[in-house]
Scaffold this active site. Structure first.
Site, short mmCIF file in Angstrom:
data_model
loop_
_atom_site.label_atom_id
_atom_site.label_comp_id
_atom_site.label_asym_id
_atom_site.label_seq_id
_atom_site.Cartn_x
_atom_site.Cartn_y
_atom_site.Cartn_z
N THR A 70 0.74 -1.14 -0.58
CA THR A 70 -0.02 0.05 -0.26
C THR A 70 0.91 1.05 -0.27
O THR A 70 1.23 1.42 -1.03
CB THR A 70 -0.90 0.07 1.11
OG1 THR A 70 -0.58 -0.41 2.26
CG2 THR A 70 -1.92 -1.55 1.14
N LYS B 126 3.60 -7.23 3.79
CA LYS B 126 3.49 -5.36 3.97
C LYS B 126 3.09 -4.67 5.46
O LYS B 126 2.64 -5.80 5.88
CB LYS B 126 2.15 -5.08 2.63
CG LYS B 126 0.81 -5.60 3.51
CD LYS B 126 0.17 -4.60 3.92
CE LYS B 126 0.03 -3.43 3.20
NZ LYS B 126 -0.49 -2.65 4.32
N THR C 77 -1.98 -2.30 11.04
CA THR C 77 -1.94 -2.74 9.60
C THR C 77 -0.81 -3.36 8.98
O THR C 77 -0.52 -2.44 7.83
CB THR C 77 -2.41 -1.24 8.89
OG1 THR C 77 -2.75 -1.31 7.62
CG2 THR C 77 -1.24 -0.71 9.26
#
Length: 408
Positions: A158, A184, A195
């Site tokens: 992202t 990630k 996240t």
């Protein structure tokens, strides 16, 4: 003694290694139109069913794909494929989002000829967005295990600035075993998962229960000791698959090769965790906090997390300011009890504070050290044998800029 540290077998890093390095794993990525041109869908496939385990975010809001993957693992504690998409986190999307996650699992299973519960799904991106199901279906149907448009590692990113992956090898029962991983994560990173998505594969043969125990132990000492900004997201998970294609004798906690496997798993997970910490949104420096001399490991862990999570410590590192007061302050509000008059702390080889009082040091030397890309903060409590390490990054102007316009 920590069994992770008892291994004797040499562990070597695989050049350009990743989640596809162990025997029998095929990975790939592609663009399905959720982004303009960058890859936005990735997959991991094992040539045979693999023992599997996962650890998940502690956020009360848990995204639909996370729940679906939990349901898959509840079947036989096995997986044979994982599907990952970016852009839409499919989180806080209600019954429709849950149905869509189950539908993508079915599409992936049908496309690969697998039972549905052998497929895990993961999503990352903006919370509240429904999956574009037309694009998901077309994307799944064009997945090829023979040739991929792009690497898996690129397809899961992202705001990351680069791919994050590595692999290691070692011998067990005379067989070469490989553990590989990719992840990630850049923002919304905090101890207790964040996240971030991490995927670990191995060709070792191992019982599912022991695999889960190993993952939990190692995660607590790696992924759960990193922070970027103190936020914990809704989609975060670490999944591990072990397909047994190395042909070693099945590993359990009683196997003589168990410490070696744990050490290899820790090396992969710690490497991935440090990659995430060093690639924090807007970051310019990786920070490692080493706490020693605590009454026990838990106390050392809590203190190290308190230091690495301090916004004032992180901004001081960004500004190359050897402001030791911010470090000892963060230690003091960690919730752990210790004698402040026994504490020694510093940066790298430079001692700034000893036995509860400041020590004279060369400000220019300290600034020159803080101008480097990797900073080590060490603190010794002088009370016991407890020690722990945590990782994070500096807090910069660019962090605010990136997150002020994340949805645009």
């Amino acid at each position: 003694m920590d069994k992770i540290m008892e291994q004797q077998t040499t562990i070597t890093e695989v050049q350009n290694g990743s989640v596809g390095s162990p025997k029998g794993f095929i990975t790939g990525g592609q663009n399905i139109g959720m982004r303009k041109s960058k890859p936005d869908m990735g997959w991991i496939y094992s040539q045979q069913p693999a023992s599997a385990a996962g650890v998940y975010t502690t956020n009360v809001f848990q995204a639909a794909p996370l729940k679906v993957t939990k349901a898959s693992l509840a079947g036989e504690n096995s997986l044979q494929a994982i599907l990952v998409n970016t852009v839409s986190a499919n989180s806080c999307t209600g019954e429709k989002g849950m149905a869509n996650a189950f539908t993508t699992r079915k599409w992936m299973a049908d496309h690969l000829g697998l039972p549905e519960h052998y497929v895990g799904v993961a999503s990352t991106g903006v919370i509240g967005l429904q999956l574009p199901m037309d694009k998901m279906e077309k994307g799944i149907n064009k997945i090829s295990l023979q040739k991929a448009e792009s690497p898996f590692e690129e397809a899961i990113l992202t705001t990351d600035t680069h791919t994050k992956h590595l692999a290691v090898q070692f011998e067990i029962d005379g067989e070469m075993v490989t553990i590989g991983g990719a992840c990630k994560g850049s923002g919304m990173i905090r101890p207790n998962m964040a996240t971030m998505l991490a995927f670990v594969t191995t060709d070792a043969a191992i019982e599912p229960g022991d695999l889960h125990a190993a993952l939990k132990t190692v995660t607590d000492r790696t992924f759960n000791r990193i922070t970027v900004d103190g936020d914990t997201s809704t989609n975060d998970m670490v999944l591990v698959m072990a397909n047994g294609m190395a042909k070693n004798k099945t590993l359990t906690a009683n196997h003589p090769g168990w410490p070696t496997f744990l050490a290899g798993l820790k090396e992969v997970c710690q490497g991935l965790a440090k990659f995430i910490a060093g690639d924090g949104e807007g970051a310019t420096k990786l920070i490692e906090v080493q706490v020693t001399g605590a009454k026990d490991e838990h106390s050392a862990e809590m203190i190290s997390k308190s230091i690495i999570g301090s916004s004032l410590v992180k901004t001081a590192i960004f500004g190359s300011d050897a402001n030791w007061g911010r470090v000892v302050c963060a230690m003091g509000y960690s919730g752990e009890k210790f004698d402040p008059d026994k504490v020694t702390m510093g940066l790298g080889d430079i001692t700034l504070f000893a036995d509860g009082v400041p020590v004279a040091f060369d400000e220019e030397e300290a600034k020159a050290y803080l101008d480097q890309g990797t900073i080590v903060i060490h603190a010794d409590l002088g009370e016991g044998n407890g020690e722990a390490v945590a990782w994070g990054c500096d807090l910069t102007y660019n962090y605010v800029k990136i997150n002020a316009s994340y949805r645009s």
